[in-house]
Design an enzyme around this catalytic site. Structure first.
Site, PDB file in Angstrom:
ATOM      1  N   ASP A   1      54.669  41.494  60.748  1.00 50.39           N
ATOM      2  CA  ASP A   1      53.302  41.085  60.416  1.00 50.39           C
ATOM      3  C   ASP A   1      53.143  39.586  60.739  1.00 50.39           C
ATOM      4  O   ASP A   1      53.956  38.762  60.296  1.00 50.39           O
ATOM      5  CB  ASP A   1      53.107  41.336  58.906  1.00 50.39           C
ATOM      6  CG  ASP A   1      51.670  41.166  58.457  1.00 50.39           C
ATOM      7  OD1 ASP A   1      50.760  41.354  59.277  1.00 50.39           O
ATOM      8  OD2 ASP A   1      51.469  40.865  57.252  1.00 50.39           O
TER       9      ASP A   1
ATOM     10  N   GLY B   1      44.472  37.440  50.986  1.00 53.29           N
ATOM     11  CA  GLY B   1      44.588  36.978  49.606  1.00 53.29           C
ATOM     12  C   GLY B   1      43.658  37.709  48.652  1.00 53.29           C
ATOM     13  O   GLY B   1      42.967  38.664  49.026  1.00 53.29           O
TER      14      GLY B   1
ATOM     15  N   ILE C   1      47.498  46.039  53.852  1.00 49.35           N
ATOM     16  CA  ILE C   1      47.353  45.853  52.409  1.00 49.35           C
ATOM     17  C   ILE C   1      48.596  45.167  51.842  1.00 49.35           C
ATOM     18  O   ILE C   1      49.704  45.684  51.967  1.00 49.35           O
ATOM     19  CB  ILE C   1      47.139  47.224  51.718  1.00 49.35           C
ATOM     20  CG1 ILE C   1      45.831  47.855  52.229  1.00 49.35           C
ATOM     21  CG2 ILE C   1      47.127  47.075  50.194  1.00 49.35           C
ATOM     22  CD1 ILE C   1      45.643  49.297  51.895  1.00 49.35           C
TER      23      ILE C   1
END
Ligand code: G3H
Ligand code: 13P
Ligand code: ZN
Length: 311
Positions: free
Chosen positions: A82, A181, A257
């Site tokens: 990621d 966030g 997620i």
């Protein structure tokens, strides 16, 4: 089953109008909670590792944890980097067993983003690994990089064809109003996503898998539990689940997620510690944390992603 790339998953997801969940993993309990949820619902899965996760848990531990999940459940699982930000980081993950990497060149100019992304694609494809690129800049916090709302910018649809054809990427992350966030919108602000941009991108890139980062919904129940048990989170607002479901029915094939997992885990730990202030065995408080992760992921698979029984 061995780790897979996302190619087949995305093809089926695109055709079927659903998305695959890409969940960030940092330790054993997180991997277990996610994998158990996916196994019970027979959902394909992307487990993703950030540079920060790799620094915290270390590459080999994370790879072996994901391999352990594969031994436990017969599911298609991709192991993805990621927000890789350099060729070297991507290469290290490709050489070290990942099946998919993201090269996030979104902070660079269009030309420099293309140059870096192309370099990663060439190396990855030689090694049977797929690549996600990014165009547009999300607001929010990843690792120690904090992009303010003013510095964020939506993806420009007129750039996507050139970016994809010149780089050869296998999927593209776009910025349509999601952000990283727990604080995605200001209190009182109405959450909105730019579906017009997604539609335009979809038109220009037919049958091409699109990725949404910053897609936690910041489930109020977890925020309330944290704050009812000694936490002090401010008004945290995420992306409404119906908007994510709509995106999943369009060209979005991967939904990232992380924050929701963090909130679910922290809620479980705080609740347990309030009820058992004398507890000091990590197995005791990490059990409800893992249970919360599993329940959250099952909820996402059924209500947001629509990928249950698609394994
Ligand atoms: O997009 C960022 C992910 O939430 C990973 O966060 O870099 O703090 O591990 P991290
Ligand atoms: P969230 O912070 O919304 O969970 O986003 C996670 C993400 O995009 C990981 O790359
Ligand atoms: Zn992200």
């Amino acid at each position: 089953m061995a780790l897979v790339t996302t190619t087949e998953m995305f093809k089926k997801a695109y055709e079927g109008g659903y998305a695959i969940g890409a969940f960030n993993v940092n330790n054993m309990e997180i991997v277990q909670g996610i994998a158990e949820a996916a196994a019970e619902l027979q959902a394909p899965l992307i487990l993703q590792v950030s540079a920060g996760a790799r620094k915290y848990a270390r590459h080999n531990y994370l790879v072996k944890l994901v391999e352990a999940a594969l031994l436990e459940c017969d599911l298609p699982i991709a192991l993805h980097l990621d927000h890789g930000d350099t060729f070297e980081l991507c290469k290290s993950c490709i050489d070290g067993g990942f099946t998919s990497v993201m090269i996030d060149g979104s902070k660079h100019s269009f030309e420099d983003n293309i140059k870096l992304t192309k370099q990663v694609v060439e190396y990855a494809h030689e090694h049977g690994v797929v690549v996600e690129g990014e165009l547009g800049k999300l607001a929010g916090i990843e690792d120690d990089v904090n992009v303010s709302a003013e510095d964020a910018s939506y993806t420009r649809p007129e750039e996507v064809e050139e970016f994809v054809s010149r780089t050869g990427v296998d999927s593209l992350a776009i910025a349509i109003g999601t952000s990283h966030g727990a604080y995605k919108f200001k209190p009182g602000q109405k959450p909105q996503l730019k579906f017009d941009i997604l539609e335009e991108v979809e038109k220009r890139l037919p049958n091409f898998p699109i990725v949404l980062h910053g897609a936690s919904s910041v489930i109020p129940e977890y925020v309330q539990t944290i704050n009812a048990n000694g936490g002090a989170l401010k008004d945290a607002i995420g992306i409404p689940e119906d908007m994510l479901r709509k995106a999943a029915s369009m060209a979005v094939c991967k939904i990232n997620i992380d924050s929701d997992l963090r909130l679910a885990m922290t809620a479980g730990i705080r609740e347990y510690m309030t009820a058992h202030p004398d507890a000091f065995d990590p197995r005791q408080y990490l059990t409800p944390a893992r249970d919360n992760i599993k329940a959250l992921v099952k909820h996402k698979i059924v209500n947001v992603l629509g990928c249950d029984h698609k394994a």
